[in-house]
Structure formats: C-alpha cells, structure tokens
Write a protein that holds these residues in place. Structure first.
Motif, PDB file in Angstrom:
ATOM      1  N   LYS A  45       0.867  -1.179   0.000  1.00  0.00           N
ATOM      2  CA  LYS A  45       0.000   0.000   0.000  1.00  0.00           C
ATOM      3  C   LYS A  45       0.901   1.225   0.000  1.00  0.00           C
ATOM      4  O   LYS A  45       1.318   1.698   1.046  1.00  0.00           O
ATOM      5  N   LYS A  47       1.586   5.177  -1.122  1.00  0.00           N
ATOM      6  CA  LYS A  47       1.111   6.479  -1.592  1.00  0.00           C
ATOM      7  C   LYS A  47       2.329   7.355  -1.811  1.00  0.00           C
ATOM      8  O   LYS A  47       3.356   7.183  -1.148  1.00  0.00           O
ATOM      9  N   ARG A  49       3.484  11.415  -2.149  1.00  0.00           N
ATOM     10  CA  ARG A  49       3.204  12.848  -2.139  1.00  0.00           C
ATOM     11  C   ARG A  49       4.303  13.525  -2.939  1.00  0.00           C
ATOM     12  O   ARG A  49       5.489  13.325  -2.683  1.00  0.00           O
ATOM     13  N   THR A  67      -1.064  14.066  -3.882  1.00  0.00           N
ATOM     14  CA  THR A  67      -0.805  12.722  -3.371  1.00  0.00           C
ATOM     15  C   THR A  67      -1.570  11.733  -4.240  1.00  0.00           C
ATOM     16  O   THR A  67      -2.719  11.979  -4.592  1.00  0.00           O
ATOM     17  N   ASP A  69      -2.172   7.277  -5.133  1.00  0.00           N
ATOM     18  CA  ASP A  69      -1.971   5.873  -4.791  1.00  0.00           C
ATOM     19  C   ASP A  69      -1.018   5.306  -5.837  1.00  0.00           C
ATOM     20  O   ASP A  69      -1.387   5.127  -6.997  1.00  0.00           O
ATOM     21  N   TRP A 132       7.390   9.142   0.320  1.00  0.00           N
ATOM     22  CA  TRP A 132       6.869   7.797   0.074  1.00  0.00           C
ATOM     23  C   TRP A 132       6.176   7.316   1.345  1.00  0.00           C
ATOM     24  O   TRP A 132       6.791   7.243   2.393  1.00  0.00           O
ATOM     25  N   ILE A 133       4.884   6.975   1.214  1.00  0.00           N
ATOM     26  CA  ILE A 133       4.044   6.614   2.352  1.00  0.00           C
ATOM     27  C   ILE A 133       3.632   5.156   2.190  1.00  0.00           C
ATOM     28  O   ILE A 133       2.946   4.817   1.220  1.00  0.00           O
ATOM     29  N   SER A 135       1.603   2.015   3.924  1.00  0.00           N
ATOM     30  CA  SER A 135       0.581   1.688   4.928  1.00  0.00           C
ATOM     31  C   SER A 135       0.221   2.904   5.773  1.00  0.00           C
ATOM     32  O   SER A 135       0.159   2.842   7.004  1.00  0.00           O
ATOM     33  N   ASP A 136       0.017   4.044   5.107  1.00  0.00           N
ATOM     34  CA  ASP A 136      -0.417   5.308   5.716  1.00  0.00           C
ATOM     35  C   ASP A 136       0.585   5.919   6.690  1.00  0.00           C
ATOM     36  O   ASP A 136       0.216   6.750   7.523  1.00  0.00           O
ATOM     37  N   LYS A 137       1.879   5.551   6.582  1.00  0.00           N
ATOM     38  CA  LYS A 137       2.926   6.151   7.413  1.00  0.00           C
ATOM     39  C   LYS A 137       4.082   6.569   6.513  1.00  0.00           C
ATOM     40  O   LYS A 137       4.565   5.763   5.713  1.00  0.00           O
ATOM     41  N   PRO A 138       4.530   7.818   6.624  1.00  0.00           N
ATOM     42  CA  PRO A 138       5.680   8.240   5.808  1.00  0.00           C
ATOM     43  C   PRO A 138       6.912   7.401   6.163  1.00  0.00           C
ATOM     44  O   PRO A 138       7.286   7.300   7.321  1.00  0.00           O
ATOM     45  N   GLN A 139       7.521   6.785   5.135  1.00  0.00           N
ATOM     46  CA  GLN A 139       8.664   5.910   5.368  1.00  0.00           C
ATOM     47  C   GLN A 139       9.983   6.558   4.967  1.00  0.00           C
ATOM     48  O   GLN A 139      10.977   6.414   5.658  1.00  0.00           O
TER      49      GLN A 139
END
Length: 155
Positions: A45, A47, A49, A67, A69, A132-133, A135-139
C-alpha cells in the motif's frame, strides 16, 4: 536542466534503509542521480506525495502539490504529472513494475534533457520533493534540487 543536490531520508530504518543518494558529475553541464534503497518488508500500500517548489527567497510551493496511490497508478497510469515523472525514471530504475516492492530498489544514472519535459518551464531553481508513504505512514523522502534554464531560441 542540471541537478544541483539530492537528499534522501528514511523515517523508519526498520522498513527502509537508504544505502546511497548522490549526484555524480559527468561534465560541467551534466550531472546524474543515483539512489539505492533497501525495502526490508513488502510494500503493498504505497502512496506518493509529490511537490514541485521554485526558489524565490527560499523554496516556495509552485504549481504542483498532490498525493496519489502509487500501486493503482502503476496498474493504470492516470495522473498526468506523475506520468511525466514516471516516464522520466522508468528506464533507469527498478520502479517499473506493479506492487509489491521488496528488496533493493534503485535509480541509476538518471538524467533529464529539456526535450523530455513536455510542459513549458520558466528558468530558475526548483526542488522536487517526493514523500513515500507505506501503509499510511511516511517511510522515506527523496528531495532532488535542480536548475532549469529555458532555451528561448528553440521556440
């Protein structure tokens, strides 16, 4: 167009480690970008930005900020701005297939010529910020700075 700086930062070292993120000068007018990142777990997953900023007393938001997907985009490229960016890097990177992503991901010898950019760009200093996000967390983030000089004689 010439790259002037590249900064990559991992926000979660247990998921993504950046092995290197650097520019290499080929000659006075050409610089290429090389990035190696290692994904320790499958990223399904994703996303992205993306922001394009222009320098004017510091970097200011310009026209592009959004942003998407990324996994859905790779299955069906439907965002015009991201499609331009993807077309620029797809031949020199391992980011040219659909999700999931795991293991080493790289961009090697990335260079852009003005002919590859289909939009009119005024001359100036710019920054492309990609966050780069997973699973809904910025990595991690990749920030690339470049100078663009418009060739007015080619019109």
């Amino acid at each position: 167009m010439k790259f002037t700086n590249a900064k990559c930062e991992s926000f979660n070292h247990s998921w993504v480690t950046i092995e290197h993120c650097r520019l290499r000068a080929i000659n006075r007018h050409k610089t290429v970008l090389n990035i190696n990142a290692n994904f320790h777990y499958p990223a399904t997953k994703i996303k992205l930005r993306f922001q394009v900023l222009k320098k004017a007393n510091g970097y200011k938001p310009w026209v592009i900020d959004g942003t998407i997907d990324a996994c859905a985009f790779l299955q069906k490229p439907n965002h015009p701005v991201v499609k331009i960016i993807h077309n620029l890097i797809k031949n020199c990177s391992t980011v040219n297939h659909t999700c999931p992503y795991i293991g080493r991901q790289s961009v090697k010898d990335f260079d852009v010529t003005p002919e590859q950019i289909p939009l009119p760009f005024p001359s100036g200093d710019y920054a492309l910020f990609l966050t780069w996000i997973f699973s809904d967390k910025p990595q991690f983030a990749t920030n690339v700075y470049f100078t663009f000089t418009e060739d007015l004689l080619k019109q």
